[in-house]
Structure formats: structure tokens, C-alpha cells
Design a protein around this motif. Sequence first.
Motif, PDB file in Angstrom:
ATOM      1  N   PHE A  77       0.461   4.139  -0.742  1.00  0.00           N
ATOM      2  CA  PHE A  77      -0.311   5.369  -0.508  1.00  0.00           C
ATOM      3  C   PHE A  77       0.069   5.594   0.986  1.00  0.00           C
TER       4      PHE A  77
ATOM      5  N   ASN B 145     -12.817   6.552   1.518  1.00  0.00           N
ATOM      6  CA  ASN B 145     -12.197   6.610   0.097  1.00  0.00           C
ATOM      7  C   ASN B 145     -10.863   5.710   0.339  1.00  0.00           C
ATOM      8  N   LEU B 146     -10.403   5.542   1.638  1.00  0.00           N
ATOM      9  CA  LEU B 146      -9.155   4.831   1.623  1.00  0.00           C
ATOM     10  C   LEU B 146      -9.110   3.295   1.674  1.00  0.00           C
TER      11      LEU B 146
ATOM     12  N   HIS C 152       0.776  -1.252   0.031  1.00  0.00           N
ATOM     13  CA  HIS C 152      -0.142  -0.012   0.029  1.00  0.00           C
ATOM     14  C   HIS C 152       0.908   1.207   0.131  1.00  0.00           C
TER      15      HIS C 152
ATOM     16  N   LEU D 242      -8.619   3.608  -2.090  1.00  0.00           N
ATOM     17  CA  LEU D 242      -7.380   3.628  -2.695  1.00  0.00           C
ATOM     18  C   LEU D 242      -6.435   2.579  -2.206  1.00  0.00           C
TER      19      LEU D 242
END
Length: 429
Positions: A236, A363-364, A234, A370
Motif C-alpha cells: 500500500f 485506517n493505515l 507494505h 491496511l
Amino acid sequence: MHSAHTCPAVAPSIPSAKAQPPEDFRWPEGGVSRVPFQVFSDPAIYAMEQERIFRGPVWHYLCMELEVGKRGDIKTTWLGETPIIVTRDADGIVHAMINRCAHKGALVCLKDRDNRESLTCVYHAWNYGLDGRLKTVAFQNGLRGKGGMPEDFDPSRHRLEPLRVEVYCGMVFGTYSAETEPLHDFLGDSTRAFMERNMKHPLKILGVHSQMIHNNWKLYAENVRDSYHATLLHTFYTTFKVNRLDMDGGIVLSDKKWHHISYSKRATLQAAAEYKEANVHSAKFDSDLEGPELLKAWEGFDDGITHSIQTVFPTLVMQLTLNSLAVRFFVPRGVDKTELFWVFLGYETDTPEQEHMRVMQGNLTGAAGLVALEDGCINSFVQRGTATSPDRAAFIEMGGRVAESNESSRATEAAVRGFWHGYRNIMGF
Ligand code: FES
Ligand SMILES: [Fe+2]
């Protein structure tokens, strides 16, 4: 399962142990640090799991209590492959039962959620109370003195098959087995304490969704216990310093090792050069978000923990990443398919701004998140990579070879080994 004196007439539909492992199946040397790939694709092992785990002496998450918050509320769900109905009756008591008519076995409830005074099977209109007891049988006495059920038909001997139910921290758990220990003991002290930290608040459902992932259910159970991958796959998390191994954090296994908590503290980040040395792609760059409000968060607790993933064996996960609070649970849909459900939550006490932040942070993770979409993808890569090599095994020695808590590092697969400890224990492998 029901005991004989409360429910004498329910047919013994739960088979006694009879599924057997494949003849040649042996767990490899190396204990929980090796996992034979066969367990991810063998139909015989899958059938055994339905019997020993999903119909066995284990508590299973069924739904949020909020989903049956009002009298007459009905929620359909799954326990392993079995369809389940959860209800709240007129006295406010929560019940769970198999969604299978006592007449010919049709599904009785078809909707995801409903509110009714009783349950009626659409096939021949047998009608049940919200506690699953059979109330009326259409044309029980026939019509104009002809037809109907035999004289000795006793409706009290035919009901929807009940599960044992316990409610804890806003979640409804069920089990078929009379041998399952009380939920309190099944969870253990550390698991209960952290569940209470995150979940023992007046909860509010912000949204729900589900997704089909193309892998065996145990690959997802491993993935959520795999703190080693979290900041590598991940990118992000690494780039935006949400969760990294160079923050303080750790892994706590439950007493039995079956459940776990993984946590980190964002404010303690001391960017380690090892990230660059480990070739973590995203650690080499500075990036900006076009919508930086995605990462705006408030500190809801004074212990400094800003990211946590908690599991309860076998298929429940609770997350609180920044302020994104969610319950995930997964349902096996065949040897190489799993349905993953997400319930996003907030607290009744949240301000409108806080609620907005929780929704934004949704939204994660989630089906289109994401971060989480990478998990669905990577699990299917493992499924595809292992399917043709049932005689090989995974090598899970990061952080040692045993399943033990580690409060100083998350560069470990300890919680993954903990899952296999529980799995082997209950499967008899
Ligand atoms: S199968 Fe439900 S009433 Fe006949
Ligand atoms: Fe992940």
C-alpha cells in the motif's frame, strides 16, 4: 527501585540476578549482523529478559500522562509481565507501583482506568493511598478485643511496591532499578529532539486498542526498526506513494544505538526504476482508492518529513505517518505471544477537519489497519519459521554489518542491528 531509607519495609521482591542462559548458548560469530533463532523461543532466555531488561536498569513506557490527567485518576498497565498501577494523587503527583497487594499479593486495581480517592483490595479490604501507602487494614485490632494483627504490626512497613517514575513528552516512564540512569540520559539527544518534534504539543487521545500478536516480543522490536521491509511488505505504501525508499530519508540511531528514528519525505519522491527491477509487485501498477480521502494530509512541520517511526528501547514506538500520530507499546505474554497496544493521538490545537483526517488515517495502522496487519502476520511467519531451528541464525547485513546512522538511505538494517547491540549489552550475551 525504592531506596532503603524511603521505604525500609518493602520486601526485596526484585530478585537479584540469577536467571542463567542455557548451557549451550553462544552468540554466533558476526556480532549484531547475526541473531540466533534460539532467542525467539527459548523459555530460559525469556525468563532472563524479564529479570535483566524488564526488571533491569531500563526505562519503560507505562502510559500516556493524559490517562492519569486528573487527580484521583488510575490507569493499570504492564511492565514486562508485571501488572502496574499508575495514579495521580491529590497533590497532582504521578506515582507508579506494582499492582500486587502487600497482604497476600492479589491484584488491587482491576479496571483499565478509574478515578478514586484511594485503592482498596477486594480480597480483605486493605486500603492504600494513591501514593501506594497502606492506610487501613480491616479489623487490624480484631473484633471485640479478639483477633487482629500482632501488637508490633506497623502499617507503614507494608505498602504497594513503588517504581521510579519520570514523565516526558506526555508519557509516563517507570523503572524498578535504582541503577537506571536519568530518563534524559537514557534517551539521548537525538531521541529527545525528535520526540519533542512530534509529541511536545498539547496532546489529545483519539482512540486506543490492543491486539494479540503471535510472536516473540523481540520480533516486533525488530520489525519497527526494519526500514528495509517497509516498502516491500507494505505494498500500500508503495502503490500510493506514502513511504518509499526512493524518497529522501534516513535512519538515525541514538548515541547508545538502542533507540532509532526512521524518516522519509514524501515530496522528494523520484520514482526509481529499481522498484520495478526489484520485483516489487505493487510498483508495476497504477491503482486508485475508492475512498481517496484516506490519503488526504496536511504538512504539519516545515522539515519536509511526512513519515516517521521512532523507537525507544525496548518496547516503545512512536509514529507520525502523514498525520496519523500514535504511540505503540508491546508487552511480552509468553515466549511466542505479545500484546500490542495502540494509542492514537491528536493535538488540542487541531481543527475539526484535521482531527477527522487523523482519525481517517488511523485506517493505515492499528489492529485492522491496511498496513499494520501485515506486520502482525509477518512476525508470526518468522516465529513459525524459526521455532524448530534454534541452532540457526538470521542474516542481517543489509546496509553493512555494524549499527550506525545512515542519513542517505533506508535500504539498511542498521536500526535492527542497533536493537541487538542494546540487547546483547544488557543481557550480557
Ligand atoms: S490480598 Fe489484598 S487485602 Fe488480602
Ligand atoms: Fe511494517
